[in-house]
Design an enzyme around this catalytic site. Sequence first.
Site, short mmCIF file in Angstrom:
data_model
loop_
_atom_site.label_atom_id
_atom_site.label_comp_id
_atom_site.label_asym_id
_atom_site.label_seq_id
_atom_site.Cartn_x
_atom_site.Cartn_y
_atom_site.Cartn_z
N LYS A 183 46.44 14.13 17.47
CA LYS A 183 47.25 13.66 16.34
C LYS A 183 46.40 12.70 15.53
CE LYS A 183 50.05 10.39 15.25
NZ LYS A 183 49.84 10.37 13.78
N GLU A 258 44.23 1.73 24.00
CA GLU A 258 43.25 0.79 23.45
C GLU A 258 43.92 0.12 22.26
OE1 GLU A 258 39.36 2.52 22.77
OE2 GLU A 258 39.72 4.02 24.33
N GLU A 393 46.93 -10.54 14.96
CA GLU A 393 45.86 -9.71 14.40
C GLU A 393 46.12 -9.44 12.92
OE1 GLU A 393 43.34 -5.92 15.95
OE2 GLU A 393 45.51 -5.65 15.92
#
Length: 494
Positions: A183, A258, A393
């Site tokens: 994907k 990840e 982040e």
Amino acid sequence: MNPMEYVSPEPYKLYINGQYVAAEKGNIVDVINPANNQPFAKVYRGTKEDCEKAIQAARKAFDEGPWSKMSAKERSKLLLKAARILERRAEEFSVIETLECGKNYGACRYWEAPMAVDAFEFFAGKARHLDGKVVPSEYGTLNYVTWNPCGVVGEILPWNGPFHMGCQKVNAILAAGNTVVIKPPTWGVLSMLLMASVYEEAGFPAGVVNVVTGSGPEVGNYLVESDLVDMVSMTGGTATGREIITHSAKLVKDIALELGGKSPNIFFEDVDIEQAARFAVYGFTNHAGQICVSGTRVLVQRSIYQRFLEAMVAAAGRLVPGDGFDPNANLNTLISKAHAATVWDYIESGKREGARLLCGGVPYTEGPLAQGNFVPVTIFADVTPNMTIFQEEIFGPVGCVTPFDTEEEAIALANGTTYGLAGGVFTKDIKRAIRVADKVKSGQIYVNNYFSKGMIESPGTGWKESGLGIAGIHKYMISKTVFLETIDDVLPPV
């Protein structure tokens, strides 16, 4: 060079069971160049119906088809053949990645493309070196352990590196003996659709590689929830990772994640200030900060703090924003309007919460830069751990600088977030470098540098909320231990 000569005038199709096909529902969307927010291509947008077809094809190719019956040597040869094809087509892939992801063309052509080719070559070698082991055991018993492919793997790729990261992930999957449903990210979809033609030209059997576009909530979740998919791997944000964990719980499915980072980059007082400041800025501006391991929290020993800030601002001034094909530009655009808006929200948060703005922080209002998703290099000083920009982040060219006094304080600051992906240490004292690298809770540490030199041989793992699962090819494999009696007179105890 005319980049558009590499772009198909027809909508890009999905790749399922060895064929390029239109999406089942026929949905077509524009592909946008983030440097100017203009469409330059069209692509079919897949749905769960297309995903199901791809899963069925991958399942058949693994269970019945030739792939799982091929030797490691045969799989290796196919990967090497594909490497030569990609090498020949490197210009095409570099142009497409620049157009769609807003990257710097030179970085794509002379770093990412060779890295992508290297991924084929590296995993072609790994395919032939997937050793098991014999375990010392009691007399009369042979115990051996083998590593086996999981089966059908769903690979969900990130938009900040679909080309070279896609090659690393997918080729590890294939080298391990799995089949795959890829994907691509919503932003950055074309490189993997094109990559399918590389596998096809190399002679990979139908169904081994499948590429289905579509949204994460629909196509991504369908991969996670399908009982025909043996494991799912995803690279992306931590929030998305949490969703995948939730959806995978129904089947207790193997997953590898990840995820995000808020990596510390620590500078002690014995560094060369001018040189170190350039590394500090590079650590959060490479690819405009859209790298998960970026060193966005710059921790500087107080004795050099003010001089270091001045050197950072000077280094930031050397960065020139512009279109990725502009040879004079070395600061690229962000991937989309939506993501740029998120970065601007973080910048405003830094201002509100009292961080000291040293440079940047103001949108472009005219000319080509205003038409794209460009964010100037933005540096905040005096950032404290309670500030949002210290903890979360940002994924843009925004550096957050915090002073420290002692080594112990630097380590405490470095470990003061929920992330644990990467980090950096700059010092001339090698003993201190080793001590600090050992105590920073992250899966990848750079010493007197930032960003690795493309070491595919040594992948990092995410600690804390930065990841789940092991790194490298074995994340796509599962072990089996076998106990074999080697003598004939063995009887049960009763």
